[in-house]
Design a protein around this motif. Structure first.
Motif, PDB file in Angstrom:
ATOM      1  N   ILE A   1      14.637 -26.168  49.464  1.00  7.80           N
ATOM      2  CA  ILE A   1      13.281 -26.187  50.354  1.00  7.80           C
ATOM      3  C   ILE A   1      13.050 -27.532  50.250  1.00  7.80           C
ATOM      4  O   ILE A   1      12.493 -28.167  49.069  1.00  7.80           O
ATOM      5  CB  ILE A   1      12.585 -25.315  50.206  1.00  7.80           C
ATOM      6  CG1 ILE A   1      12.863 -23.752  50.457  1.00  7.80           C
ATOM      7  CG2 ILE A   1      11.154 -25.444  50.913  1.00  7.80           C
ATOM      8  CD1 ILE A   1      11.929 -22.760  49.953  1.00  7.80           C
ATOM      9  N   ARG A   2      12.959 -28.463  51.409  1.00  7.09           N
ATOM     10  CA  ARG A   2      12.392 -30.011  51.096  1.00  7.09           C
ATOM     11  C   ARG A   2      10.827 -30.043  51.463  1.00  7.09           C
ATOM     12  O   ARG A   2      10.555 -31.165  51.589  1.00  7.09           O
ATOM     13  CB  ARG A   2      13.453 -30.640  52.189  1.00  7.09           C
ATOM     14  CG  ARG A   2      14.928 -30.365  51.857  1.00  7.09           C
ATOM     15  CD  ARG A   2      15.357 -30.810  50.473  1.00  7.09           C
ATOM     16  NE  ARG A   2      16.750 -31.061  50.289  1.00  7.09           N
ATOM     17  CZ  ARG A   2      17.545 -30.972  49.177  1.00  7.09           C
ATOM     18  NH1 ARG A   2      16.816 -31.091  48.382  1.00  7.09           N
ATOM     19  NH2 ARG A   2      18.794 -31.174  49.417  1.00  7.09           N
TER      20      ARG A   2
ATOM     21  N   GLU B   1      22.778 -31.610  47.367  1.00  5.63           N
ATOM     22  CA  GLU B   1      23.646 -30.584  48.460  1.00  5.63           C
ATOM     23  C   GLU B   1      22.678 -29.963  49.020  1.00  5.63           C
ATOM     24  O   GLU B   1      21.549 -29.398  48.937  1.00  5.63           O
ATOM     25  CB  GLU B   1      24.301 -29.786  47.407  1.00  5.63           C
ATOM     26  CG  GLU B   1      25.410 -30.458  46.707  1.00  5.63           C
ATOM     27  CD  GLU B   1      26.140 -29.378  45.722  1.00  5.63           C
ATOM     28  OE1 GLU B   1      26.510 -28.319  46.127  1.00  5.63           O
ATOM     29  OE2 GLU B   1      26.123 -29.912  44.565  1.00  5.63           O
ATOM     30  N   SER B   2      23.213 -29.380  50.348  1.00  7.25           N
ATOM     31  CA  SER B   2      22.259 -28.441  51.129  1.00  7.25           C
ATOM     32  C   SER B   2      22.480 -27.173  50.935  1.00  7.25           C
ATOM     33  O   SER B   2      21.374 -26.429  51.445  1.00  7.25           O
ATOM     34  CB  SER B   2      22.869 -28.755  52.654  1.00  7.25           C
ATOM     35  OG  SER B   2      24.302 -28.310  52.905  1.00  7.25           O
TER      36      SER B   2
ATOM     37  N   PRO C   1      13.289 -31.682  45.520  1.00  5.87           N
ATOM     38  CA  PRO C   1      13.464 -33.093  45.903  1.00  5.87           C
ATOM     39  C   PRO C   1      15.092 -33.441  46.072  1.00  5.87           C
ATOM     40  O   PRO C   1      16.069 -32.959  45.308  1.00  5.87           O
ATOM     41  CB  PRO C   1      13.063 -33.902  44.546  1.00  5.87           C
ATOM     42  CG  PRO C   1      12.355 -33.070  43.714  1.00  5.87           C
ATOM     43  CD  PRO C   1      12.873 -31.713  43.710  1.00  5.87           C
ATOM     44  N   ARG C   2      15.305 -34.064  47.266  1.00  5.20           N
ATOM     45  CA  ARG C   2      16.787 -34.295  47.460  1.00  5.20           C
ATOM     46  C   ARG C   2      17.279 -35.409  46.403  1.00  5.20           C
ATOM     47  O   ARG C   2      18.571 -35.032  46.363  1.00  5.20           O
ATOM     48  CB  ARG C   2      16.760 -35.312  48.714  1.00  5.20           C
ATOM     49  CG  ARG C   2      17.888 -35.095  49.650  1.00  5.20           C
ATOM     50  CD  ARG C   2      17.612 -35.858  51.037  1.00  5.20           C
ATOM     51  NE  ARG C   2      16.866 -34.990  52.163  1.00  5.20           N
ATOM     52  CZ  ARG C   2      17.269 -34.098  52.872  1.00  5.20           C
ATOM     53  NH1 ARG C   2      18.354 -33.669  52.833  1.00  5.20           N
ATOM     54  NH2 ARG C   2      16.152 -33.607  53.419  1.00  5.20           N
TER      55      ARG C   2
END
Ligand code: NAG
Ligand code: NAG
Length: 328
Positions: free
Chosen positions: A215-216, A231-232, A225-226
């Motif tokens: 969850i971004r 990865e998605s 955090p990305r």
């Protein structure tokens, strides 16, 4: 410096191995090639070992916290069938007491040895640490490691449990890792799921399996955090509200964590370690990630239920215990 040297060494070994491999495939089976294939078979092993020790010397999470409170002898007399590790915080005195008096009672089953332990870090409030210390002297079911106890350090709490099992209770058969607001149907867990009379499983992991992604949204409790996890998708993981595994997995996860970048979401992190280990978590519909209204027959079928207050825990336990003779 030393790690650079061993990197070079690994590269050399890899080049050497691939040169040999090239030679061997370009020449079909002759006795000469037969001899060559011997070092080739050996190289991947050497390579792997060198790489592994190389990584270990650069451990990402040494997890070398000392014990502020330990129960090192809990498993000494007899290896338990089940160790229950409960993630808890200092102020949850009532929750711990409710668990001790209900499903976490180590003496409920005459034929199955159960060990219950509460896991804590160090609080920034000295008074709370003292109160937990006193509680521990009465009940001897608390382990505290010397890291700051906070929501963001929950993963450390889980890893401390894994390390404790690997160090002080390696002969246990199964581990339940859960939280202090969970109701556990122990009869179901022990006799229907784990089955003490059957052959112990290895590399076994089960719970409420979640197949999700990060969850971004920064406002979310589960924000990731990305740059920490690009990865998605997450690997399949078991909800941290309750998961069960064979005790061999504790050491495997602990050792894997030493060279796996920490994530603050402990259940996701355990999933990442499991993926590295090639262990697939089993879905089991008895583990409930959400709250579920109490009814005797419904609760007879569950393994875990989330969001249960200490008062509810007592009520549910008393009701189920007093109605054992009733059929559903
Ligand atoms: C692999 O590395 C470990 C740790 O450095 C060492 O103890 C072990 O003997 C090595 N094994 C082999 C097969 O070389
Ligand atoms: C987690 O624990 C470590 C070790 O005590 C501490 O340095 C760090 O600040 C803690 N992190 C959080 C977010 O509390």
């Amino acid at each position: 410096m030393p790690s650079k040297v061993s990197c070079l060494y690994v590269l050399t070994v890899v080049c050497w191995a691939s040169a040999l491999w090239y030679l061997s495939v370009s020449r079909p089976s002759t006795s000469y090639v037969g001899q060559l294939t011997i070092p080739i078979r050996k190289t991947p092993k050497l390579q792997k070992n060198t790489t592994f020790s190389n990584i270990r010397t650069r451990s990402l999470n040494p997890h070398d916290f000392g014990y502020l409170i330990n129960e090192a002898k809990k498993c000494e007399a007899e290896a338990p069938f089940l160790v229950i590790l409960i993630s808890t915080t200092h102020k949850e005195f009532d929750a711990r007491q409710a668990i001790r008096e209900t499903w976490g009672d180590e003496s409920t089953f005459a034929d199955v040895r159960v060990v219950t332990l509460f896991l804590l870090g160090r609080n920034t409030d000295a008074v709370l640490n003292q109160m937990v210390e006193q509680e521990s002297q009465i009940f001897h079911d608390i382990v505290v490691e010397d890291f700051i106890d906070s929501y963001h350090n929950l993963t450390l709490k889980t890893l401390m449990g894994m390390r404790w099992v690997a160090t002080f209770c390696p002969k246990a058969q199964y581990i339940l890792k859960t939280d202090s607001d969970i109701f556990v149907n122990m009869e179901n867990l022990i006799y229907n799921l784990l089955k003490p009379t059957t052959k112990p499983r290895r590399r076994y992991f089960t719970g409420y399996v979640i197949n999700g992604g990060p969850i971004r949204d920064m406002r979310s409790k589960w924000y990731m955090p990305r740059d920490l996890y690009p990865e998605s998708k997450y690997p399949p993981f078991c909800s941290g509200t309750g998961y069960v595994f064979s005790a061999d997995v504790a050491e495997l996860i602990y050792k894997t964590s030493l060279h796996t970048r920490l994530l603050h979401l402990e259940d996701v992190y355990v999933g990442v370690c499991l993926r590295k280990l090639g262990i697939h978590p089993f879905q089991n519909s008895g583990f409930n990630h959400w709250k579920m209204a109490y009814s005797l027959c419904r609760y007879r079928r569950v393994v875990t239920v989330h969001q249960i207050s200490p008062e509810e825990m007592h009520r549910i336990w008393n009701d189920m215990t007093s109605k054992k003779h009733l059929k559903c």
